[in-house]
Design a protein around this motif. Structure first.
Motif, PDB file in Angstrom:
ATOM      1  N   ARG A   4       1.651   6.707   1.125  1.00 45.70           N
ATOM      2  CA  ARG A   4       0.778   5.576   1.430  1.00 45.70           C
ATOM      3  C   ARG A   4      -0.552   5.778   0.715  1.00 45.70           C
ATOM      4  NH1 ARG A   4      -0.408   3.314   7.437  1.00 45.70           N
ATOM      5  NH2 ARG A   4      -0.618   1.152   6.809  1.00 45.70           N
ATOM      6  N   ASN A   5      -0.981   4.751   0.055  1.00 42.62           N
ATOM      7  CA  ASN A   5      -2.208   4.840  -0.721  1.00 42.62           C
ATOM      8  C   ASN A   5      -3.416   4.657   0.194  1.00 42.62           C
ATOM      9  OD1 ASN A   5      -4.207   4.677  -2.565  1.00 42.62           O
ATOM     10  ND2 ASN A   5      -3.301   3.037  -3.786  1.00 42.62           N
ATOM     11  N   PRO A  63       2.332   6.799  14.185  1.00 38.77           N
ATOM     12  CA  PRO A  63       0.964   7.053  14.648  1.00 38.77           C
ATOM     13  C   PRO A  63       1.006   7.733  16.024  1.00 38.77           C
ATOM     14  CG  PRO A  63       1.221   4.791  13.895  1.00 38.77           C
ATOM     15  CD  PRO A  63       2.584   5.375  13.935  1.00 38.77           C
ATOM     16  N   ALA A  76       7.244  -1.944  12.744  1.00 41.60           N
ATOM     17  CA  ALA A  76       6.295  -2.107  11.635  1.00 41.60           C
ATOM     18  C   ALA A  76       5.301  -3.199  12.012  1.00 41.60           C
ATOM     19  CB  ALA A  76       7.028  -2.472  10.357  1.00 41.60           C
ATOM     20  N   ARG A  77       4.252  -3.290  11.221  1.00 42.05           N
ATOM     21  CA  ARG A  77       3.204  -4.260  11.535  1.00 42.05           C
ATOM     22  C   ARG A  77       3.693  -5.709  11.355  1.00 42.05           C
ATOM     23  NH1 ARG A  77      -1.621  -4.151   7.490  1.00 42.05           N
ATOM     24  NH2 ARG A  77      -2.855  -2.750   8.753  1.00 42.05           N
ATOM     25  N   ASP A  96       0.810  -1.221   0.000  1.00 42.11           N
ATOM     26  CA  ASP A  96       0.000   0.000   0.000  1.00 42.11           C
ATOM     27  C   ASP A  96       0.843   1.271   0.000  1.00 42.11           C
ATOM     28  OD1 ASP A  96       1.007  -0.199   2.520  1.00 42.11           O
ATOM     29  OD2 ASP A  96      -0.889   0.163   3.559  1.00 42.11           O
ATOM     30  N   GLY A 118       5.863   2.402  11.392  1.00 43.54           N
ATOM     31  CA  GLY A 118       5.157   2.302  10.118  1.00 43.54           C
ATOM     32  C   GLY A 118       5.717   3.245   9.075  1.00 43.54           C
TER      33      GLY A 118
END
Lengths: 280, 155
Positions: free
Chosen positions: A78-79, A213, A151-152, A26, A122
């Motif tokens: 980021r899309n 975030p 990161a995730r 993404d 992220g």
């Protein structure tokens, strides 16, 4: 007349897409060059541009390239919506409008002589990448240099080849962690905040740059708080709904500040009280 | 006696026992032993009796949940200075996850029955030990919550 337009912060300058790279499922990176002869952009790490897809709309995007390379403007995107979706459809040679650079910067000059700690989560690594380039270019001017990144999943790690390259240096500590994975990943698993106590830096002589975030930033600051790092040494990059980018429209108002003009980079001490107001 | 004094010193050097009373550390060292695991070795297994708790002296440990027919999910990795295994405190004293050495790892293990017996007799010791445990548990809980909420997902 043309010069006057070029200096108008509300008028986009045309840039051509030199390269488009997919980062993750993404997100992608656009490398741009000014169409105007002698164009290009000098920016400071942490600043952002307004990117305009003609006929679609405009969004604020942090600059993720090397500030030493003014000829090549790099944005990692980021899309997440209509405009960024349209950007994802751009190809080499396409033209995009650019306004900027806008906003405040990471205090890389003021941090000289200090240990520098980067805490990113992220896609938050992208706005910190110019600061990392800056510190690595002038490495001898800084003390210890630590990059902590969460990161995730392993697939969501941004700039993996660069992270590996930075980790390979003897003068930089790079720690990466992911929230979830199976056992094909041999690195850290857990929240990025867990990396902070293990990081090797002088708590009393460090400048800490945090981007990610807002919840992650709050928890990172809570971890730093009480460890000896002064609030005035912590800098965060805030994200709000930026539209005009010059402090006119008020969309990005954050207490008494406009994030586009007074931020996005703020000393934590300056906005600590605002971060506790839930309506903001 | 020499052996116990050795563990006493090792334990006091460990991050977990850093703020613990010297005397408490000395008493607990009577339950301690050294253990060593090769990379990829299973240290504890979900459902087995939780008969120990561990201090990582050197190395890295992954806490995992197994999934039938799939690779296990790694919940968390722990490193030098961390502890793991607090199921020994809570009845029915069974491990609730697996732990695997990520690389060659040296641990100090403390035998659970021995610990429970000592803290039952000596409540000050129990208070001292729990005072070390609770902040670690609190921090882990916070970190786990942060990990769970998918903060890096699309907002």
């Amino acid at each position: 007349m043309r010069e006057a337009r070029q200096n108008d912060p509300m008028t986009p300058t045309p840039y051509r897409v030199l390269e488009k790279r997919r980062e993750q499922a993404d997100s992608f990176t656009l490398e741009l060059a000014s169409i105007n002869a002698g164009g290009g952009q000098n920016f400071r790490p942490g600043q952002f541009n307004m990117l305009y897809v003609f006929g679609v709309g405009e969004v604020p995007i942090s600059i993720s390239g090397d500030p030493a390379n003014a000829d090549r403007l790099v944005h990692t995107i980021r899309n997440v919506g209509g405009v960024t979706n349209a950007m994802a459809g751009l190809n080499k040679g396409d033209v995009i409008g650019v306004r900027g650079p806008f906003g405040s910067a990471w205090p890389v000059k003021e941090a000289e002589g200090d240990d520098v700690v980067i805490i990113a989560g992220g896609v938050g690594l992208a706005p910190l990448r110019p600061a990392i380039h800056h510190v690595l270019t002038d490495r001898s001017k800084y003390g210890r240099f630590v990059i902590l990144y969460g990161a995730r999943t392993p697939r969501d790690i941004m700039f993996m080849p660069e992270l590996m390259k930075w980790r390979g240096r003897f003068d930089t500590q790079v720690e990466v962690t992911v929230d979830r994975t199976s056992n094909d990943w041999s690195g850290n698993v857990g929240a990025v905040t867990k990396l902070i106590p293990r990081a090797d830096f002088d708590r009393g002589r460090a400048t800490v740059l945090v981007c990610g975030p807002e919840i992650m930033m709050r928890f990172a600051i809570a971890e730093l708080d009480g460890s000896g790092v002064s609030k005035d040494s912590i800098y965060v990059s805030m994200e709000r709904n930026m539209k005009c980018a010059v402090g006119f429209c008020g969309h990005c108002q954050f207490g008494g500040y406009f994030v586009c003009r007074d931020g996005p980079v703020f000393p934590y001490g300056k906005i600590e009280a605002l971060l506790k107001i839930r309506e903001l | 006696m020499v052996k116990i004094e050795g563990f006493d010193k090792l334990m006091r050097e460990h991050h977990f026992f850093r703020n613990m009373a010297k005397e408490s550390c000395r008493i607990l060292s009577g339950c301690a032993k050294n253990e060593r695991f090769d990379a990829d070795a299973c240290i504890i297994r979900e459902g087995d009796p939780a008969d120990k708790f561990y201090l990582i002296r050197d190395g890295a440990v992954a806490l995992e949940l197994h999934m039938p027919g799939k690779n296990p999910i790694i919940l968390e990795t722990l490193h030098t200075g961390d502890i793991f295994g607090w199921s020994w405190i809570v009845s029915p004293y069974k491990w609730s996850y697996d732990a695997r050495a990520v690389k060659p790892t040296r641990l100090i293990s403390l035998e659970a029955k021995c610990l429970r017996k000592k803290i039952k007799k000596n409540h000050t010791l129990g208070f001292d030990l729990y005072s070390q445990f609770i902040p670690v548990m609190g921090k882990r809980l916070n970190a786990t919550r942060l990990q769970m909420i998918d903060i890096y997902g699309k907002s």
